[in-house]
Design an enzyme around this catalytic site. Sequence first.
Site, PDB file in Angstrom:
ATOM      1  N   ASP A  11     -39.325  -5.837  48.844  1.00 28.81           N
ATOM      2  CA  ASP A  11     -39.467  -5.352  47.448  1.00 28.81           C
ATOM      3  C   ASP A  11     -39.213  -6.404  46.558  1.00 28.81           C
ATOM      4  O   ASP A  11     -37.857  -6.811  46.167  1.00 28.81           O
ATOM      5  CB  ASP A  11     -38.860  -3.894  47.155  1.00 28.81           C
ATOM      6  CG  ASP A  11     -38.871  -3.643  45.714  1.00 28.81           C
ATOM      7  OD1 ASP A  11     -39.603  -4.270  44.976  1.00 28.81           O
ATOM      8  OD2 ASP A  11     -38.573  -2.668  45.306  1.00 28.81           O
ATOM      9  N   TYR A 228     -25.800   0.360  45.774  1.00 31.19           N
ATOM     10  CA  TYR A 228     -27.069   0.676  45.619  1.00 31.19           C
ATOM     11  C   TYR A 228     -28.097  -0.436  45.074  1.00 31.19           C
ATOM     12  O   TYR A 228     -28.047  -0.708  44.040  1.00 31.19           O
ATOM     13  CB  TYR A 228     -27.305   1.879  45.061  1.00 31.19           C
ATOM     14  CG  TYR A 228     -28.591   2.409  44.991  1.00 31.19           C
ATOM     15  CD1 TYR A 228     -29.295   2.853  46.231  1.00 31.19           C
ATOM     16  CD2 TYR A 228     -29.630   2.360  44.009  1.00 31.19           C
ATOM     17  CE1 TYR A 228     -30.384   3.123  46.486  1.00 31.19           C
ATOM     18  CE2 TYR A 228     -30.954   2.578  44.209  1.00 31.19           C
ATOM     19  CZ  TYR A 228     -31.495   2.900  45.206  1.00 31.19           C
ATOM     20  OH  TYR A 228     -32.600   3.503  45.297  1.00 31.19           O
ATOM     21  N   LYS A 231     -33.854   1.546  48.498  1.00 33.80           N
ATOM     22  CA  LYS A 231     -34.053   1.786  49.544  1.00 33.80           C
ATOM     23  C   LYS A 231     -34.149   1.083  50.483  1.00 33.80           C
ATOM     24  O   LYS A 231     -35.119  -0.032  50.151  1.00 33.80           O
ATOM     25  CB  LYS A 231     -34.608   3.203  49.655  1.00 33.80           C
ATOM     26  CG  LYS A 231     -33.685   4.664  49.512  1.00 33.80           C
ATOM     27  CD  LYS A 231     -32.763   4.749  50.618  1.00 33.80           C
ATOM     28  CE  LYS A 231     -31.736   6.018  50.298  1.00 33.80           C
ATOM     29  NZ  LYS A 231     -30.458   5.985  50.671  1.00 33.80           N
TER      30      LYS A 231
HETATM   31  C1  F6R Z   1     -35.844   4.576  44.907  1.00 32.32           C
HETATM   32  C2  F6R Z   1     -36.256   3.784  43.520  1.00 32.32           C
HETATM   33  C3  F6R Z   1     -36.531   4.490  42.162  1.00 32.32           C
HETATM   34  C4  F6R Z   1     -35.216   3.647  41.153  1.00 32.32           C
HETATM   35  C5  F6R Z   1     -35.491   4.341  39.823  1.00 32.32           C
HETATM   36  C6  F6R Z   1     -34.573   3.695  38.946  1.00 32.32           C
HETATM   37  O1  F6R Z   1     -35.784   3.888  45.812  1.00 32.32           O
HETATM   38  O2  F6R Z   1     -36.630   2.671  43.669  1.00 32.32           O
HETATM   39  O3  F6R Z   1     -36.266   5.971  42.432  1.00 32.32           O
HETATM   40  O4  F6R Z   1     -34.259   3.930  41.727  1.00 32.32           O
HETATM   41  O5  F6R Z   1     -36.703   4.056  39.438  1.00 32.32           O
HETATM   42  O6  F6R Z   1     -34.663   2.353  38.824  1.00 32.32           O
HETATM   43  P1  F6R Z   1     -33.887   1.319  38.089  1.00 32.32           P
HETATM   44  O7  F6R Z   1     -32.522   1.435  38.273  1.00 32.32           O
HETATM   45  O8  F6R Z   1     -34.487   0.110  38.610  1.00 32.32           O
HETATM   46  O9  F6R Z   1     -34.461   1.562  36.748  1.00 32.32           O
HETATM   47 MG    MG Z   2     -38.366  -1.486  43.575  1.00 29.02          MG
HETATM   48 MG    MG Z   3     -39.663   0.345  47.859  1.00 31.06          MG
END
Ligand code: F6R
Ligand code: MG
Ligand code: MG
Length: 364
Positions: A11, A228, A231
Amino acid sequence: MRITLSVIKADIGGYVGHSSSHPEVLNKAKECLEIAQRDGLLIDFHVTNCGDDLELIMTHQQGEDDERIHKLSWDTFIEGTTIARKLKLHGAGQDLLADAFSGNVKGMGPGVAEMQFDERQAETVIIFMADKTSAGAWNMPLYKMFADPFNTIGLVIAPNMHSGFSFEVHDVKESKKIIFNAPEELYDMLVFIGAPSRYVVKAVYHRETDEIASVSSTQRLALIAGRYVGKDDPVCIVRSQGEFPAVGEILEPFTMPQLVEGWMRGSHHGPFMPVAQKQANPSRFDGPPRVIALGFQLSSGMLVGPRDMFDDPAFDEPRRWANQAAEYLRRHGPFEPHRLPLEGMEYTTMPHVMKKLEERFVDL
Ligand code: F6R
Ligand code: MG
Ligand code: MG
């Protein structure tokens, strides 16, 4: 002809949010791999995305863990990240956890599944790619494909599958591995692979021939980064037909949208929804988790395909079932078992909250 099939993914930026990938990033990746094909490093390639994950599917003759193939992938992710930064995509370079390439992308953030084999007269492969879930998501489907006669009738009636398959299982916390032979060690094996957050099926082998049948990416991002960072969004290659399960036996496990870890903020259980590639844009509560399946026939390493295997009305019902499960789970809001148990939250804000309130917890 000896061929290596490598699927390397990362990603490197989401569009919009974490829901999908931008066409310019995909085009840049195609350009990079086209050059490598022209130079003779790759035989063939296919670039796609599953949600916000860029997937590089490559055939070559360099073997597994080859430095040039890994460097090509890393450089492609870096080039894509430059575009992602220019477009201010969300989380540009998210999975690139190292500053510089050092010989192998494993441990640097990207997910890797590679297998080397002698291409058969007809070499059918299915490549599964997932978004918004973690590495253990393949445990149940692989178990069903290669060990469950209620799923794979070939285990019972095909003479070349009747002696079973062996499973290489990794303990991702302790960095150990073990091989289990199916069917006689199934009960032992299930003790472990039924706990997919720690024990992950890395590979499956045909027992009679020792031929590789399946390989998956087992990289756990949080364990690499210690926090974290999104994923794992794993990939899995499965060889099909002949001494391996038929295409229909390989896809069948996904008719049951099993609950997997992932979804919003990587902190929830959600149904694993099988979708066509064009529908792999998880948006509802950043999900639910998606899986796509691209099928290819290999011809001297050329990727004939893909066929988008879940682009079939026969999977409408599993999708509907997944939506119902999603609805039911969402009603639990921040409560378990929708939210992951505490151990699954150790890389989120949970430890900080615990620390902050430590002194206010008094003995009963
Ligand atoms: C799960 C994922 C999303 C982000 C969420 C918060 O794997 O990628 O659910 O965790 O959108 O994202 P941030 O912290 O980047 O704003
Ligand atoms: Mg992402
Ligand atoms: Mg992804």
